[in-house]
Design an enzyme around this catalytic site. Structure first.
Site, PDB file in Angstrom:
ATOM      1  N   ARG A 155     -42.786  -9.643  23.131  1.00  0.00           N
ATOM      2  CA  ARG A 155     -42.200 -10.760  22.387  1.00  0.00           C
ATOM      3  C   ARG A 155     -40.742 -10.504  22.016  1.00  0.00           C
ATOM      4  NH1 ARG A 155     -47.235  -9.805  20.361  1.00  0.00           N
ATOM      5  NH2 ARG A 155     -48.789 -11.446  20.622  1.00  0.00           N
ATOM      6  N   ASP A 175     -41.272  -2.977  32.272  1.00  0.00           N
ATOM      7  CA  ASP A 175     -42.473  -3.062  31.434  1.00  0.00           C
ATOM      8  C   ASP A 175     -43.678  -2.781  32.327  1.00  0.00           C
ATOM      9  OD1 ASP A 175     -43.268  -4.736  28.529  1.00  0.00           O
ATOM     10  OD2 ASP A 175     -44.837  -4.251  29.966  1.00  0.00           O
ATOM     11  N   CYS A 234     -33.948  -0.551  17.915  1.00  0.00           N
ATOM     12  CA  CYS A 234     -34.457  -1.243  16.729  1.00  0.00           C
ATOM     13  C   CYS A 234     -35.984  -1.323  16.794  1.00  0.00           C
ATOM     14  CB  CYS A 234     -33.879  -2.652  16.630  1.00  0.00           C
ATOM     15  SG  CYS A 234     -32.112  -2.696  16.290  1.00  0.00           S
ATOM     16  N   ARG A 236     -38.782   1.826  17.472  1.00  0.00           N
ATOM     17  CA  ARG A 236     -39.469   2.912  16.790  1.00  0.00           C
ATOM     18  C   ARG A 236     -38.666   4.200  16.956  1.00  0.00           C
ATOM     19  NH1 ARG A 236     -41.661  -0.488  14.527  1.00  0.00           N
ATOM     20  NH2 ARG A 236     -43.877  -1.000  14.354  1.00  0.00           N
ATOM     21  N   ASP A 260     -31.610   1.431  14.152  1.00  0.00           N
ATOM     22  CA  ASP A 260     -32.247   0.902  12.937  1.00  0.00           C
ATOM     23  C   ASP A 260     -33.450   1.741  12.539  1.00  0.00           C
ATOM     24  OD1 ASP A 260     -32.560  -1.078  10.859  1.00  0.00           O
ATOM     25  OD2 ASP A 260     -34.293  -1.848  11.979  1.00  0.00           O
ATOM     26  N   GLU A 265     -37.749   9.105   8.512  1.00  0.00           N
ATOM     27  CA  GLU A 265     -37.049   8.110   7.695  1.00  0.00           C
ATOM     28  C   GLU A 265     -37.253   8.400   6.211  1.00  0.00           C
ATOM     29  OE1 GLU A 265     -38.279   4.234   9.052  1.00  0.00           O
ATOM     30  OE2 GLU A 265     -37.254   4.459  10.979  1.00  0.00           O
ATOM     31  N   HIS A 283     -33.674   0.803   8.668  1.00  0.00           N
ATOM     32  CA  HIS A 283     -34.890   0.133   9.145  1.00  0.00           C
ATOM     33  C   HIS A 283     -34.982  -1.301   8.587  1.00  0.00           C
ATOM     34  CE1 HIS A 283     -39.214   1.000  10.728  1.00  0.00           C
ATOM     35  NE2 HIS A 283     -38.837  -0.226  11.010  1.00  0.00           N
ATOM     36  N   LEU A 284     -34.050  -2.134   9.028  1.00  0.00           N
ATOM     37  CA  LEU A 284     -33.939  -3.509   8.527  1.00  0.00           C
ATOM     38  C   LEU A 284     -34.493  -4.559   9.490  1.00  0.00           C
ATOM     39  CD1 LEU A 284     -30.314  -3.405   7.054  1.00  0.00           C
ATOM     40  CD2 LEU A 284     -32.479  -3.025   5.863  1.00  0.00           C
ATOM     41  N   ALA A 286     -37.245  -6.011  10.108  1.00  0.00           N
ATOM     42  CA  ALA A 286     -38.070  -7.099   9.560  1.00  0.00           C
ATOM     43  C   ALA A 286     -37.577  -7.553   8.196  1.00  0.00           C
ATOM     44  CB  ALA A 286     -39.514  -6.635   9.448  1.00  0.00           C
TER      45      ALA A 286
END
Length: 529
Positions: A155, A175, A234, A236, A260, A265, A283-284, A286
């Site tokens: 997605r 993929d 952004c 993992r 990110d 962390e 880690h922004l 979401a």
């Protein structure tokens, strides 16, 4: 199979108020306690049926073990890296997430990172705050005509690709699941990784963190890239080897990185974050009002749907249960579990290869949920506290039981329209066949003996095999029931095979002692189905 009633849910992190409101409107008691320490979480989780987390709460095997009533862990976001899914599965705890809730926010942040790398926007802004006016230092590049490699075309990856195409970027990608024909529909040319490295100007990763993706970008892959390649993560922390990335930045092989997420962390080693060509965020991905509202709303609705028996969505480790909530499939799951229990008891073994065969077009897609149901039935009498569709397959494998499924579109009469389920213990003569009449699971056949009138498989049941010429077993059974104050609710006998018949008796309550019956039968066993 059935999960217990959900009553109390703990929300251990800050979520949009709509999450609590939806849960309460669904009849659930909610405790909101963000920022719990590990010890506090272990105490609070003991009497909770559900747990909702974001990223900070670590749902470890220790936490799951302490959660005596826990049935579901809901992750308000994509991925479940902070949940020990295997430990949850072993305990029969469902794990669900909201895979679409923050997709747009994560995709938009990624696109922003690509723009920032191309024009060094954060560095230039920081320079201005220092009172400088250094136009020559921050010479950037246009994105138009550049090649962007998107690794992971789910997605988020496809949202990034379509947005960056608007800037004139050529998008290539990889993929292992999405086919090239599908990726072509959203403008991404799929290539093997070895062909991607030397062709791209920018790389962005959008895969889960798996053994196969850990260190996907490393010393070896950086060496194959164009000099000055730009990297965005952004997704993992750990997909990009941070040590290899720092070395590539220091040598100039990597021209810039936007991060990110980090392996640890917050990151403990400042060298990577402080590199002048690195843009970093805490880690922004979401962290937008829209994503938080969407994720909180979605996970709350999923848990309310589960609690009310409406259905299951977003399940990570119990896909079989998703179908189990449909009214038309519940009797078939009950049947499969009952057949597994009967077969295990008649065959006197829980190990070996079991073949489940579904017959009839109505059961064409049923193998996914009937296979774990049969396994759960076969394990029902073991030492496990509870065997559910969530953990049945895993526990069966550990017990030395392999359950496989085949299908045939044609079922014999009189069950051609409804379908049949046949379960066999391979290498033995033991085989049971059943169907569903109305909503009642019934036994059609056992070890080659057919019941003209199928026997119901519900409640306390006594199954025995005796000589067809000897009717004393039934008389003895009724005598035992009379002494115990019980009743014979139903009685069905099979066709004769080798001079013997099988009988299935439905009882009002189990008999405590079969001593008087056993001399009159070849074998007998009681079950509670």
């Amino acid at each position: 199979m059935a999960l217990g009633k959900l009553q109390k849910v703990l929300i251990s992190e800050s979520l949009d108020p709509c999450c609590r409101e939806i849960l309460q409107a669904g009849g659930l008691r909610v405790q909101e306690k963000p920022g719990l320490s590990k010890e506090e979480l272990l105490r609070e989780i003991r009497d909770c049926d559900g747990l909702i987390v974001r990223s900070a709460t670590k749902v470890t095997a220790e936490v799951l073990e302490a959660a005596e009533r826990l049935q579901v862990v809901g992750r308000a976001g994509t991925g479940v890296d902070n949940v020990d899914v295997e430990a949850a599965t072993r305990k029969g705890v469902l794990v669900m997430n909201t895979p679409t809730g923050n997709s747009l926010s994560a995709a938009e942040l990624t696109c922003g990172m690509i723009l920032c790398l191309a024009r060094q926007i954060p560095q230039a802004a920081a320079s201005m705050k220092e009172g400088k006016w250094d136009r020559k230092k921050y010479m950037g590049m246009e994105l138009n005509g550049k090649t962007l490699a998107v690794l992971g075309l789910g997605r988020i990856g496809r949202e990034v690709a379509t947005r960056m195409q608007a800037f004139g970027m050529k998008t290539i990608g990889y993929d292992p699941i999405i086919t090239p024909d599908v990726s072509a529909t959203f403008g991404v040319e799929q290539l093997p990784l070895e062909q991607i490295w030397p062709r791209c100007d920018f790389i962005t990763v959008h895969t889960p963190l798996l053994p196969s993706t850990t260190g996907l970008l490393n010393d070896s892959t950086f060496a194959k890239c164009r000099r000055g390649v730009q990297v965005v993560n952004c997704a993992r922390g750990g997909i990009v080897d941070e040590g290899a990335l720092l070395r590539a930045l220091q040598s100039g092989q990597c021209g810039g990185a936007a991060l990110d997420v980090f392996t640890q962390e917050p990151p403990k080693d400042p060298d990577l974050v402080n590199h002048p060509n690195v843009i970093s965020c805490p880690h922004l991905g979401a962290s937008t009002r829209e994503a938080q509202s969407r994720c909180g709303k979605e996970i709350a609705m999923q848990i309310v749907d589960m609690a009310t028996g409406k259905g299951l969505t977003g399940v990570v480790n119990g896909q079989a249960l998703s179908k189990a909530f449909a009214p038309q499939t519940k009797p078939w799951i009950t049947l499969a579990r009952a057949l597994g229990t009967v077969l295990c008891t008649a065959g006197k073994q829980v190990q070996g290869n079991v073949q489940v065969c579904t017959l009839g077009t109505s059961l064409k897609e049923a193998g996914s949920y009937l296979t774990p149901a049969v396994a759960a039935g076969m394990l029902a009498g073991g030492t496990q506290k509870e065997v559910t569709l969530v953990n049945a397959t895993l526990l069966a494998q550990e017990a030395g039981l392999k359950v496989t499924t085949t299908h045939c579109d044609v079922a014999p009469e009189p069950d051609s329209s409804t379908g049949l389920v046949q379960v066999s213990l391979q290498g033995t003569p033991h085989q049971v066949t059943g169907t569903v009449q109305g909503s009642t699971p019934v036994l059609r056949q056992i070890n080659g003996a057919t019941f003209k009138q199928p026997a119901p498989l519900s409640g306390p049941v006594l199954i025995y095999r005796a000589k067809a010429s000897d009717t004393s077993a039934l008389a003895t059974l009724t005598g035992l029931l009379s002494k115990a104050g019980g009743q014979l609710l139903s009685y069905h006998s099979s066709s004769t095979v080798a001079g013997e018949q099988w009988s299935v008796a439905g009882l009002s309550a189990p008999l405590s002692n079969l001593g008087e019956l056993k001399p009159r039968v070849t074998e007998a066993f009681q079950l509670h189905l």
